[in-house]
Design a protein around this motif. Structure first.
Motif, PDB file in Angstrom:
ATOM      1  N   GLN A 158       9.091  14.252 -10.443  1.00 19.23           N
ATOM      2  CA  GLN A 158       9.849  13.643  -9.358  1.00 19.23           C
ATOM      3  C   GLN A 158       8.927  13.124  -8.270  1.00 19.23           C
ATOM      4  O   GLN A 158       9.145  12.030  -7.710  1.00 19.23           O
ATOM      5  N   ALA A 159       7.887  13.878  -7.962  1.00 21.26           N
ATOM      6  CA  ALA A 159       6.930  13.429  -6.953  1.00 21.26           C
ATOM      7  C   ALA A 159       6.226  12.153  -7.396  1.00 21.26           C
ATOM      8  O   ALA A 159       6.033  11.233  -6.595  1.00 21.26           O
ATOM      9  N   VAL A 160       5.855  12.079  -8.666  1.00 24.70           N
ATOM     10  CA  VAL A 160       5.173  10.881  -9.182  1.00 24.70           C
ATOM     11  C   VAL A 160       6.113   9.684  -9.147  1.00 24.70           C
ATOM     12  O   VAL A 160       5.729   8.581  -8.743  1.00 24.70           O
ATOM     13  N   ARG A 161       7.350   9.851  -9.570  1.00 25.07           N
ATOM     14  CA  ARG A 161       8.305   8.743  -9.538  1.00 25.07           C
ATOM     15  C   ARG A 161       8.541   8.255  -8.117  1.00 25.07           C
ATOM     16  O   ARG A 161       8.607   7.047  -7.861  1.00 25.07           O
ATOM     17  N   THR A 162       8.638   9.181  -7.192  1.00 25.45           N
ATOM     18  CA  THR A 162       8.908   8.803  -5.811  1.00 25.45           C
ATOM     19  C   THR A 162       7.759   7.992  -5.227  1.00 25.45           C
ATOM     20  O   THR A 162       7.973   6.936  -4.609  1.00 25.45           O
ATOM     21  N   VAL A 163       6.531   8.456  -5.408  1.00 26.13           N
ATOM     22  CA  VAL A 163       5.397   7.737  -4.830  1.00 26.13           C
ATOM     23  C   VAL A 163       5.185   6.406  -5.543  1.00 26.13           C
ATOM     24  O   VAL A 163       4.779   5.409  -4.913  1.00 26.13           O
ATOM     25  N   ALA A 164       5.471   6.310  -6.848  1.00 26.95           N
ATOM     26  CA  ALA A 164       5.343   5.043  -7.562  1.00 26.95           C
ATOM     27  C   ALA A 164       6.383   4.039  -7.079  1.00 26.95           C
ATOM     28  O   ALA A 164       6.069   2.856  -6.877  1.00 26.95           O
ATOM     29  N   ASP A 165       7.611   4.500  -6.891  1.00 26.19           N
ATOM     30  CA  ASP A 165       8.649   3.601  -6.382  1.00 26.19           C
ATOM     31  C   ASP A 165       8.329   3.138  -4.977  1.00 26.19           C
ATOM     32  O   ASP A 165       8.582   1.973  -4.626  1.00 26.19           O
ATOM     33  N   GLU A 166       7.776   4.015  -4.169  1.00 21.49           N
ATOM     34  CA  GLU A 166       7.402   3.637  -2.815  1.00 21.49           C
ATOM     35  C   GLU A 166       6.290   2.594  -2.828  1.00 21.49           C
ATOM     36  O   GLU A 166       6.313   1.632  -2.049  1.00 21.49           O
ATOM     37  N   ALA A 167       5.328   2.775  -3.710  1.00 25.03           N
ATOM     38  CA  ALA A 167       4.217   1.817  -3.787  1.00 25.03           C
ATOM     39  C   ALA A 167       4.658   0.483  -4.359  1.00 25.03           C
ATOM     40  O   ALA A 167       4.062  -0.552  -4.046  1.00 25.03           O
TER      41      ALA A 167
ATOM     42  N   GLU B 261       0.848  -1.188   0.000  1.00 18.59           N
ATOM     43  CA  GLU B 261       0.000   0.000   0.000  1.00 18.59           C
ATOM     44  C   GLU B 261       0.887   1.243   0.000  1.00 18.59           C
ATOM     45  O   GLU B 261       2.102   1.164   0.224  1.00 18.59           O
ATOM     46  N   ILE B 262       0.263   2.365  -0.290  1.00 20.31           N
ATOM     47  CA  ILE B 262       0.981   3.639  -0.258  1.00 20.31           C
ATOM     48  C   ILE B 262       0.974   4.135   1.186  1.00 20.31           C
ATOM     49  O   ILE B 262      -0.080   4.422   1.752  1.00 20.31           O
ATOM     50  N   GLY B 263       2.137   4.233   1.781  1.00 25.86           N
ATOM     51  CA  GLY B 263       2.228   4.638   3.169  1.00 25.86           C
ATOM     52  C   GLY B 263       1.844   6.091   3.385  1.00 25.86           C
ATOM     53  O   GLY B 263       1.841   6.909   2.451  1.00 25.86           O
ATOM     54  N   GLU B 264       1.541   6.405   4.613  1.00 27.93           N
ATOM     55  CA  GLU B 264       1.158   7.771   4.952  1.00 27.93           C
ATOM     56  C   GLU B 264       2.312   8.742   4.699  1.00 27.93           C
ATOM     57  O   GLU B 264       2.100   9.871   4.258  1.00 27.93           O
ATOM     58  N   ALA B 265       3.526   8.299   4.989  1.00 33.90           N
ATOM     59  CA  ALA B 265       4.678   9.172   4.748  1.00 33.90           C
ATOM     60  C   ALA B 265       4.831   9.469   3.262  1.00 33.90           C
ATOM     61  O   ALA B 265       5.106  10.605   2.862  1.00 33.90           O
ATOM     62  N   ALA B 266       4.638   8.446   2.419  1.00 36.29           N
ATOM     63  CA  ALA B 266       4.744   8.656   0.972  1.00 36.29           C
ATOM     64  C   ALA B 266       3.630   9.570   0.468  1.00 36.29           C
ATOM     65  O   ALA B 266       3.860  10.428  -0.392  1.00 36.29           O
ATOM     66  N   ARG B 267       2.420   9.390   0.993  1.00 34.40           N
ATOM     67  CA  ARG B 267       1.317  10.268   0.607  1.00 34.40           C
ATOM     68  C   ARG B 267       1.605  11.716   0.996  1.00 34.40           C
ATOM     69  O   ARG B 267       1.404  12.651   0.211  1.00 34.40           O
ATOM     70  N   ALA B 268       2.080  11.908   2.241  1.00 32.76           N
ATOM     71  CA  ALA B 268       2.363  13.268   2.709  1.00 32.76           C
ATOM     72  C   ALA B 268       3.467  13.919   1.882  1.00 32.76           C
ATOM     73  O   ALA B 268       3.375  15.097   1.503  1.00 32.76           O
ATOM     74  N   GLU B 269       4.508  13.149   1.559  1.00 32.72           N
ATOM     75  CA  GLU B 269       5.593  13.706   0.751  1.00 32.72           C
ATOM     76  C   GLU B 269       5.094  14.057  -0.646  1.00 32.72           C
ATOM     77  O   GLU B 269       5.483  15.094  -1.211  1.00 32.72           O
ATOM     78  N   PHE B 270       4.247  13.203  -1.219  1.00 33.22           N
ATOM     79  CA  PHE B 270       3.695  13.470  -2.545  1.00 33.22           C
ATOM     80  C   PHE B 270       2.869  14.746  -2.537  1.00 33.22           C
ATOM     81  O   PHE B 270       3.001  15.598  -3.426  1.00 33.22           O
ATOM     82  N   GLU B 271       2.031  14.914  -1.539  1.00 39.61           N
ATOM     83  CA  GLU B 271       1.205  16.120  -1.459  1.00 39.61           C
ATOM     84  C   GLU B 271       2.056  17.359  -1.210  1.00 39.61           C
ATOM     85  O   GLU B 271       1.750  18.437  -1.743  1.00 39.61           O
ATOM     86  N   ASP B 272       3.114  17.211  -0.417  1.00 39.04           N
ATOM     87  CA  ASP B 272       4.002  18.358  -0.195  1.00 39.04           C
ATOM     88  C   ASP B 272       4.682  18.793  -1.490  1.00 39.04           C
ATOM     89  O   ASP B 272       4.829  19.992  -1.767  1.00 39.04           O
ATOM     90  N   ARG B 273       5.102  17.812  -2.281  1.00 40.40           N
ATOM     91  CA  ARG B 273       5.760  18.155  -3.548  1.00 40.40           C
ATOM     92  C   ARG B 273       4.788  18.836  -4.506  1.00 40.40           C
ATOM     93  O   ARG B 273       5.158  19.767  -5.225  1.00 40.40           O
ATOM     94  N   LEU B 274       3.543  18.348  -4.550  1.00 41.72           N
ATOM     95  CA  LEU B 274       2.551  18.993  -5.409  1.00 41.72           C
ATOM     96  C   LEU B 274       2.251  20.405  -4.920  1.00 41.72           C
ATOM     97  O   LEU B 274       2.095  21.328  -5.734  1.00 41.72           O
ATOM     98  N   ALA B 275       2.142  20.566  -3.607  1.00 46.21           N
ATOM     99  CA  ALA B 275       1.897  21.914  -3.071  1.00 46.21           C
ATOM    100  C   ALA B 275       3.054  22.852  -3.386  1.00 46.21           C
ATOM    101  O   ALA B 275       2.857  24.032  -3.704  1.00 46.21           O
ATOM    102  N   GLU B 276       4.262  22.304  -3.347  1.00 38.91           N
ATOM    103  CA  GLU B 276       5.420  23.133  -3.692  1.00 38.91           C
ATOM    104  C   GLU B 276       5.398  23.491  -5.167  1.00 38.91           C
ATOM    105  O   GLU B 276       5.736  24.611  -5.552  1.00 38.91           O
TER     106      GLU B 276
END
Length: 619
Positions: A441-450, A351-366
């Motif tokens: 970069q955010a998409v690659r990171t969350v995909a690799d995490e998942a 599953e996509i962890g909470e940390a990965a979700r939070a990092e993904f949302e932070d990158r999109l917000a940035e």
């Protein structure tokens, strides 16, 4: 009379056979007299074979499934679901073996469950045809010094209703026989014995017959001789790949009469050693596994013991279930790298962890500039507060500067048009490229995490899903930045004012009135209209002059908290909008892909669970 009875021709789904003289044709008189009866009998036998019934034509209700058969049905259903869920993720060649197992299992389960099909296989000169004839009690398969002797599979059935099974093996009617009717034959009722060509024949068509029939029979009797029992072709091409089919395997060392003294026991021990190296479990001490014994088909030594074991094996009526279960085990073992990886995942699966979700949302917000939008909203709030709570003289000055600014900027804009420079335009382009890179970069990171802990095909599917979802994500974020970002400081959309603002405005007005009053009083004294008292008007003017900025300063201090909260709220709204866009386009498709993997993983666990435990032990 006895000789005449043995030479009577029969036809009940196997073709014309005789107990003696198998190459002789049936008399024409018998064919003319029994045409109708034999046709009816053949039709009934075919119905019984296709329906899976015994000798009653399928009129009696089917017997309840055994626990092994019920477990096998569950595994086959799970394998069918597994293949269906994986077709769009894996290539057809990868799933071909599982599909073949399902097709063959369906075909076998649709035929007679009262019969057990046993193949007799062996290398050239092993004596398998001699053993085949010894078990049948009559000369059916040709034997001799000429090699190869058996050119095509020959079948011998001890009961009616096996026509469908023999059709599935593609054995023609002219090669279907019946054994000699003896008391010993009754113990083998329900068995269909098939003599195969030599597995090491120089003719490719013979080897094709062997491979095709071995993939369809319920059990195999491997016949070896003291000279070629360690043959590499037998062990590497057949025994080793079929190691998981040990419970439906008999390994017979033939021609033990040629071994003097204890040599037969020594050869049998060495044969068991080779089988153990092949990974074939041996059914010793009551444990499930392959049966190994020595005999001599020529002298009859040990043939009775093999006949007894085959009779017990046939009466259990579980060989087909065990064979299909072994096929499912082998298919599950080959599919394991596609569904099980060395990586680890959480207790509920990947599953996509909470940390990965939070990092993904932070990158999109940035990327969308949420923090900058929040700061802009805060400044706009404080600027609006300053306009409302400032002194009249300061507000007049700001109004004047605002009037002067357009005239000053007009010249600058004209110069920009005349000498258009590439530098100002490069800044937005650079910012856009940077924002796109952040999104990627955010998409690659969350995909690799998942994809952590997933087998490579499913990890690749997760990455591809994330990339497809992110194809239009930067443009969608740009639209959010345009619609939500400037909406905060736009004209006509002023920030809300706190409840204390009217009081601050009144206080500022009071300070202004005090200044005006003191000034008029002082002017009146100077003009001689009023009595000259310098101190009171000066005090009024000083109070108004000092009080105005004090009120403005106090309002700015009081506005810091609301302005900060207003900016944080604007940043939160833009962040939530960007996160929602990212969830809809990337996170939710990836989560759906992970859910599909969990489903196929559960189905695979059902397919692979309890593999060899489904079989019953032969005592």
């Amino acid at each position: 009379m006895a000789r005449s009875r043995h030479r009577t021709a029969r036809k009940s789904g196997f073709g014309w056979t005789r107990s003696r003289g198998a190459d002789d044709e049936p008399p024409a008189e018998a064919l003319d007299e029994e045409t109708d009866e034999e046709a009816d009998a053949g039709d009934e036998a075919l119905v019984r074979a296709v329906s899976g019934a015994g000798s009653d034509g399928g009129k009696s209700p089917a017997p309840p499934l055994s626990p092994e058969a019920q477990a096998l049905r569950t595994r086959l259903d799970a394998l069918r679901q597994l293949v269906g869920l994986s077709r769009t993720r894996l290539d057809g060649k990868t799933l071909a073996e599982a599909g073949r197992v399902l097709d063959e299992a369906a075909a076998r389960r649709g035929l007679s469950a009262q019969h057990t099909v046993v193949a007799v296989a062996g290398a050239t000169g092993s004596g398998k045809s001699t053993l085949f004839n010894a078990l049948a009690g009559v000369q059916i398969s040709e034997t001799g010094l000429r090699r190869p002797t058996t050119a095509a599979p020959i079948a011998c059935s001890w009961s009616d209703g096996a026509a469908g099974l023999l059709d599935r093996l593609e054995i023609p009617g002219r090669l279907r026989r019946r054994p000699r009717e003896t008391s010993e034959a009754e113990a083998l009722r329900g068995m269909v014995l098939v003599d195969l060509p030599d597995l090491d024949s120089a003719l490719g068509v013979h080897r094709e017959h062997v491979d095709r029939v071995l993939a369809l029979v319920d059990a195999v009797v491997w016949v070896v001789d003291p000279e070629k029992y360690a043959d590499a072709v037998l062990h590497e091409r057949y025994l080793r790949p079929l190691a998981g089919h040990a419970e439906v395997t008999f390994v017979v060392l033939n021609q033990v009469d040629r071994l003097p003294g204890e040599a037969a026991d020594l050869v049998l021990d060495d044969l068991r050693r080779l089988l153990d190296e092949d990974g074939i479990a041996l059914g010793e001490h009551g444990e499930p596994g392959a049966t190994v014994l020595g005999l001599s088909a020529l002298t009859g030594e040990g043939v009775a013991e093999l006949r007894e074991l085959l009779g017990q094996f046939t009466q259990e009526k579980g060989a087909a279930t065990r064979r299909i279960a072994a096929d499912v085990d082998r298919a599950a073992a080959r599919l394991r790298p596609l569904y099980v990886a060395d990586g680890h995942s959480g207790p509920s699966g990947p599953e996509i962890g909470e940390a990965a979700r939070a990092e993904f949302e932070d990158r999109l917000a940035e990327a969308v500039g949420a923090h900058a939008a929040g700061l802009a909203a805060e400044r706009a709030w404080r600027r609006n507060a300053g306009k409302a709570c400032g002194t009249p003289w300061l507000r007049l000055w700001r109004w004047y500067e605002g009037r002067r600014a357009p005239r000053s900027l007009a010249g600058l804009s004209a110069l920009a048009v005349i000498g258009r420079s590439t530098t100002p335009a490069a800044v937005p382009v650079e910012e856009e490229v940077t924002a796109r890179q952040r999104v990627e970069q955010a998409v690659r990171t969350v995909a690799d995490e998942a994809a952590v802990g997933l087998p490579e095909p499913w990890a690749q599917a997760v990455r591809e899903t994330a990339v497809r979802g992110a194809a239009r994500l930067p443009e969608a974020l740009d639209e959010l930045a345009v619609t939500l970002g400037p909406a905060v400081p736009a004209p006509g959309a002023k920030p809300p004012r706190p409840a204390w603002w009217p009081a601050a405005v009144l206080a500022q007005a009071a300070m202004t009135l005090v200044q005006v009053f003191g000034g008029l009083w002082l002017v009146g004294q100077i003009a001689g209209v009023l009595e000259p008292k310098l101190l009171p008007p000066v005090l009024f003017m000083v109070a108004g002059i000092v009080g105005g900025p004090l009120v403005e300063w106090a309002c700015s201090i009081a506005a810091r908290g609301p302005a900060r909260r207003y900016g944080q709220d604007a940043e939160r709204r833009l962040r939530q909008a960007a996160a929602g866009c990212g969830r809809a386009r990337v996170l939710e498709p990836v989560a759906a892909e992970l859910l599909r993997y969990r489903e196929v993983r559960e189905q695979y666990a059902t397919v692979s669970a309890g593999g060899t435990k489904l079989s019953t032990t032969r005592q």
